[in-house]
Design a protein around this motif. Structure first.
Motif: not given
Length: 243
Positions: A151-176
């Protein structure tokens, strides 16, 4: 009438929705539903969410539950929400949906299972299963590996994005949520995953200062839990079933 968000800040999905509202300047009223006090089972709340889970929202006459659905609705319904959270491009949206679907069946099962069976159940007098905790950790480690290598192989954020999406926010809140574990256990689990750790930091920075503010409740619980565990291990603490 302002949007109403029914949430418990100890809940990972609740925090994601609250942070999203704050970072995008959405006017809302936060209404706490204390899960440890079983307030999610009250008749009043079940009228909003019959599934008796948090979060849920009420927007005028419209009611909605499930955090991923809520984040999508907010992205599409409120002006001023930055497009990177939920892009208009159908292919990009589809990739975000693929992450969110994967999240529920994998990462959430692992992270929530570890925290519940290792920390929350014992501290609240609920029978826990060492076998369930072990199985949850296997799912968690496999999920973190997928994050690191796919999921993080192509960029700073999920699915190769250069900025966060709702997916990044949801998953980081999970892991924290793993912060509720001992410092040693949290480090043992996360330290092998360098990309994951950096991505978490990048997401926190992108949502500052709201990320830390919304998570303050969790960090306070972390301190109490670690103090309690320390006292128990030294034989000087009388067990309390409630935090």
């Amino acid at each position: 009438m302002a949007l109403k968000v029914f949430a418990d800040r100890m809940s990972q999905p609740s925090r994601a929705v609250l942070i999203f509202c704050k970072i995008n300047g959405i006017d809302f009223e936060e209404i706490r539903v204390d899960v440890l006090r079983n307030e999610q089972f009250s008749p009043e709340y079940k009228a909003i969410n019959p599934m008796s889970q948090v979060p849920a929202i009420v927007d005028g006459r419209f009611k909605l539950f499930e955090s991923h659905a809520i984040l999508i609705y907010l992205s599409c319904s409120f002006p001023g929400v930055s497009s990177h959270w939920y892009p208009g491009d159908v292919s990009k949206r589809a990739k975000i949906h693929s992450v969110l679907d994967w999240h529920h069946s994998n990462l959430r099962r692992g992270a929530a299972g570890v925290v519940f069976n290792t920390i929350l159940a014992p501290l609240n007098g609920i029978p826990s299963s060492p076998q369930a905790a072990k199985q949850a950790e296997k799912i968690l480690m496999k999920s973190l590996t997928k994050l690191e290598t796919f999921w993080l192989k192509d960029g700073r954020f999920l699915v190769g994005s250069s900025q966060p999406s709702i997916a990044d926010l949801s998953l980081v809140c999970e892991i924290i949520q793993l912060e509720l574990l001992s410092e040693e256990e949290c480090h043992r689990i996360l330290s092998p995953y360098k990309k994951v750790v950096q991505w978490m930091e990048d997401t926190k920075k992108a949502t500052a200062p709201h990320f830390d503010e919304v998570h303050e409740f969790l960090f306070e619980a972390q301190k109490r839990i670690r103090e309690q565990i320390s006292k128990e291990s030294s034989g000087k603490y009388e067990f309390k079933s409630k935090l």
